[in-house]
Design an enzyme around this catalytic site. Structure first.
Site, PDB file in Angstrom:
ATOM      1  N   SER A 117       0.472  -1.651  -0.352  1.00  0.00           N
ATOM      2  CA  SER A 117       0.358  -0.359   0.378  1.00  0.00           C
ATOM      3  C   SER A 117       0.703   0.811  -0.219  1.00  0.00           C
ATOM      4  CB  SER A 117      -1.010   0.121   1.219  1.00  0.00           C
ATOM      5  OG  SER A 117      -1.504   1.137   1.635  1.00  0.00           O
ATOM      6  N   TYR A 141      -1.602  -0.454  10.662  1.00  0.00           N
ATOM      7  CA  TYR A 141      -1.895  -1.138   9.332  1.00  0.00           C
ATOM      8  C   TYR A 141      -0.406  -1.286   8.477  1.00  0.00           C
ATOM      9  CZ  TYR A 141      -3.393  -1.932   4.464  1.00  0.00           C
ATOM     10  OH  TYR A 141      -3.355  -1.953   3.173  1.00  0.00           O
ATOM     11  N   LYS A 145       2.441  -3.969   6.129  1.00  0.00           N
ATOM     12  CA  LYS A 145       2.615  -3.990   4.719  1.00  0.00           C
ATOM     13  C   LYS A 145       4.811  -3.368   4.471  1.00  0.00           C
ATOM     14  CE  LYS A 145      -1.606  -4.787   3.202  1.00  0.00           C
ATOM     15  NZ  LYS A 145      -2.060  -5.727   2.607  1.00  0.00           N
ATOM     16  N   HIS A 189     -14.591   3.432   2.231  1.00  0.00           N
ATOM     17  CA  HIS A 189     -14.211   4.216   1.286  1.00  0.00           C
ATOM     18  C   HIS A 189     -14.884   4.940  -0.065  1.00  0.00           C
ATOM     19  CE1 HIS A 189     -11.728   0.332   1.276  1.00  0.00           C
ATOM     20  NE2 HIS A 189     -10.705   1.406   1.571  1.00  0.00           N
TER      21      HIS A 189
HETATM   22  N1  UDP Z   1     -13.163  10.198   3.188  1.00  0.00           N
HETATM   23  C1  UDP Z   1     -14.308  11.450   3.627  1.00  0.00           C
HETATM   24  N2  UDP Z   1     -14.937  10.389   3.937  1.00  0.00           N
HETATM   25  C2  UDP Z   1     -16.015   9.334   3.799  1.00  0.00           C
HETATM   26  C3  UDP Z   1     -14.305   8.273   3.682  1.00  0.00           C
HETATM   27  C4  UDP Z   1     -13.499   8.721   3.418  1.00  0.00           C
HETATM   28  O1  UDP Z   1     -13.825  12.593   3.650  1.00  0.00           O
HETATM   29  O2  UDP Z   1     -16.612   8.822   4.989  1.00  0.00           O
HETATM   30  C5  UDP Z   1     -11.556  10.593   2.115  1.00  0.00           C
HETATM   31  C6  UDP Z   1     -10.748  10.818   3.743  1.00  0.00           C
HETATM   32  O3  UDP Z   1     -10.224  11.300   4.072  1.00  0.00           O
HETATM   33  C7  UDP Z   1      -9.752  10.505   2.120  1.00  0.00           C
HETATM   34  C8  UDP Z   1     -10.267  10.016   0.755  1.00  0.00           C
HETATM   35  O4  UDP Z   1     -11.732  10.435   1.047  1.00  0.00           O
HETATM   36  O5  UDP Z   1      -9.270  11.725   2.108  1.00  0.00           O
HETATM   37  C9  UDP Z   1     -10.235   8.759   0.329  1.00  0.00           C
HETATM   38  O6  UDP Z   1     -10.175   7.423   1.781  1.00  0.00           O
HETATM   39  P1  UDP Z   1     -10.897   6.395   1.368  1.00  0.00           P
HETATM   40  O7  UDP Z   1     -11.330   5.297   3.221  1.00  0.00           O
HETATM   41  O8  UDP Z   1     -11.366   5.724   0.422  1.00  0.00           O
HETATM   42  O9  UDP Z   1      -9.121   5.329   1.141  1.00  0.00           O
HETATM   43  P2  UDP Z   1      -7.729   6.077   1.261  1.00  0.00           P
HETATM   44  O10 UDP Z   1      -6.884   7.329   0.713  1.00  0.00           O
HETATM   45  O11 UDP Z   1      -8.011   6.308   3.309  1.00  0.00           O
HETATM   46  O12 UDP Z   1      -6.479   5.057   1.868  1.00  0.00           O
END
Ligand code: UDP
Length: 329
Positions: A117, A141, A145, A189
């Site tokens: 990741s 987490y 990785k 996500h």
């Molecule tokens: N995010 C958000 N609201 C949500 C879920 C995610 O604003 O309910 C934002 C999160 O802070 C990040 C982006 O969306 O900036 C992508 O988050 P995700 O959890 O999909 O993937 P990550 O980047 O954490 O692996």
């Protein structure tokens, strides 16, 4: 070649299984169905149900199926949960991967492709993220990785294990025919959550943080289509023949999108409003993470088919429209 896809009933694993078939190789699936879906498995693919931490279970599969390469997707992925329960994450992601590697060693299977990741780069001083940057995870987490990447390096040198580590950015989208897609429980996500909010399956989406040092104040991420990710894996099959080969690739499109841009694109693609509200930052989020994907493009002839976010969201929308409640089983 025969590929054991560990976690083959999960999101990225199940898309990879189809790409393996499409490229003329044979997938065999190993999954414990803690998160995977039976409906994500194509008919006719050999399936073993059980735990990767059980050497007595895994070694005979590797031997009897004459596996050439192991692809390892089975991991817990929730950063927040990894902070509150690090032992669970180290047990699942590290200890069980060690057992898997021991089973491989006993069965003389000497090639593995590992799902890593971009979080292993932590809050990097430099952006975009290229392969030479230091590994500096700051969540439990991410550290699991990073630890496996380091261990694979030692195994390559000590035993001649050949491996490829793929550092995924934000795996997104679904099979373009809408047959399989993203279905996590709980869903955390952004794209699926935004689509569910648009459909009224959630009251609203909370935007985590609006005061980041980014153009619109929300986090920048690199959303990369799950089939593009899968095809990069297949492109390494022929590169692992030399014992002790060590490959690392950052898999993203290189084009960042903000949370507000994603909301905008989801609205455009679905024709529905995404009800949303601004909230505080989420612990552990970095302001920006996007890839410099030149190495994978050059060395693997990796072609990014879904290079714009709209085309990725279109596939996700097709999946969600056809399967509003995800997989049935
Ligand atoms: N995010 C958000 N609201 C949500 C879920 C995610 O604003 O309910 C934002 C999160 O802070 C990040 C982006 O969306 O900036 C992508 O988050 P995700 O959890 O999909 O993937 P990550 O980047 O954490 O692996």
């Amino acid at each position: 070649m025969k590929i054991l896809v560990v976690g083959g009933a999960g999101y990225i694993g199940s898309h990879c299984v189809r790409q393996i078939q499409a490229s003329g190789h044979e997938p065999v699936i190993l999954d414990n169905f803690s998160f995977g879906h039976r409906d994500a498995i194509p008919e006719g693919v050999s399936l073993y149900e059980g735990d990767i931490g059980d050497i007595d279970f895994v070694q005979p599969i590797l031997e009897n199926e004459a596996i050439d390469i192991v692809m390892h997707f089975a991991a817990l992925i929730n950063v927040g949960e990894s902070t509150t329960d690090p032992l669970k994450y180290y047990d699942n992601n590290v200890a069980k991967t060690i057992r898997l590697l021991q089973a491989m060693r006993a069965a003389k299977v000497e090639k593995i492709i590992f799902s890593s990741s971009c979080t292993i780069f932590g809050d990097a001083a430099e952006m975009p993220l290229h392969e030479e940057l230091p590994l500096q995870s700051f969540s439990s987490y991410g550290q699991t990785k990073q630890d496996i990447e380091v261990l694979l390096g030692y195994c390559a040198k000590a035993y001649g294990l050949s491996y490829a580590c793929f550092r995924y950015f934000n795996a997104s989208g679904a099979a373009p025919d809408g047959s399989i897609g993203e279905d996590h429980e709980p869903e955390t996500h952004l794209i699926p959550l935004a689509i569910q909010a648009a459909r009224g399956q959630r009251k609203k989406l909370i935007v985590f943080g609006t005061d980041y040092p980014t153009p619109d104040g929300t986090c920048l991420r690199d959303y990369v289509h799950v089939n593009d990710i899968s095809r990069a894996h297949i492109a390494t099959f022929d590169k692992l023949d030399q014992p002790g080969t060590e490959l690392h690739y950052n898999l993203g499109t290189g084009t960042p999108a903000s949370v507000l841009e994603i909301i905008q694109v989801v609205q455009e693609v679905t024709g529905l409003e995404v009800p949303h509200e601004f909230g505080p930052r989420r612990d552990g989020d970095v302001p920006a993470a996007y890839a410099y994907p030149a190495k994978a493009i050059a060395e693997l002839s990796w072609k990014i088919e879904f290079s714009d976010i709209k085309s990725i969201v279109e596939t996700a929308w097709k999946w969600h429209k056809n399967h509003p409640n995800g997989f049935e089983k």
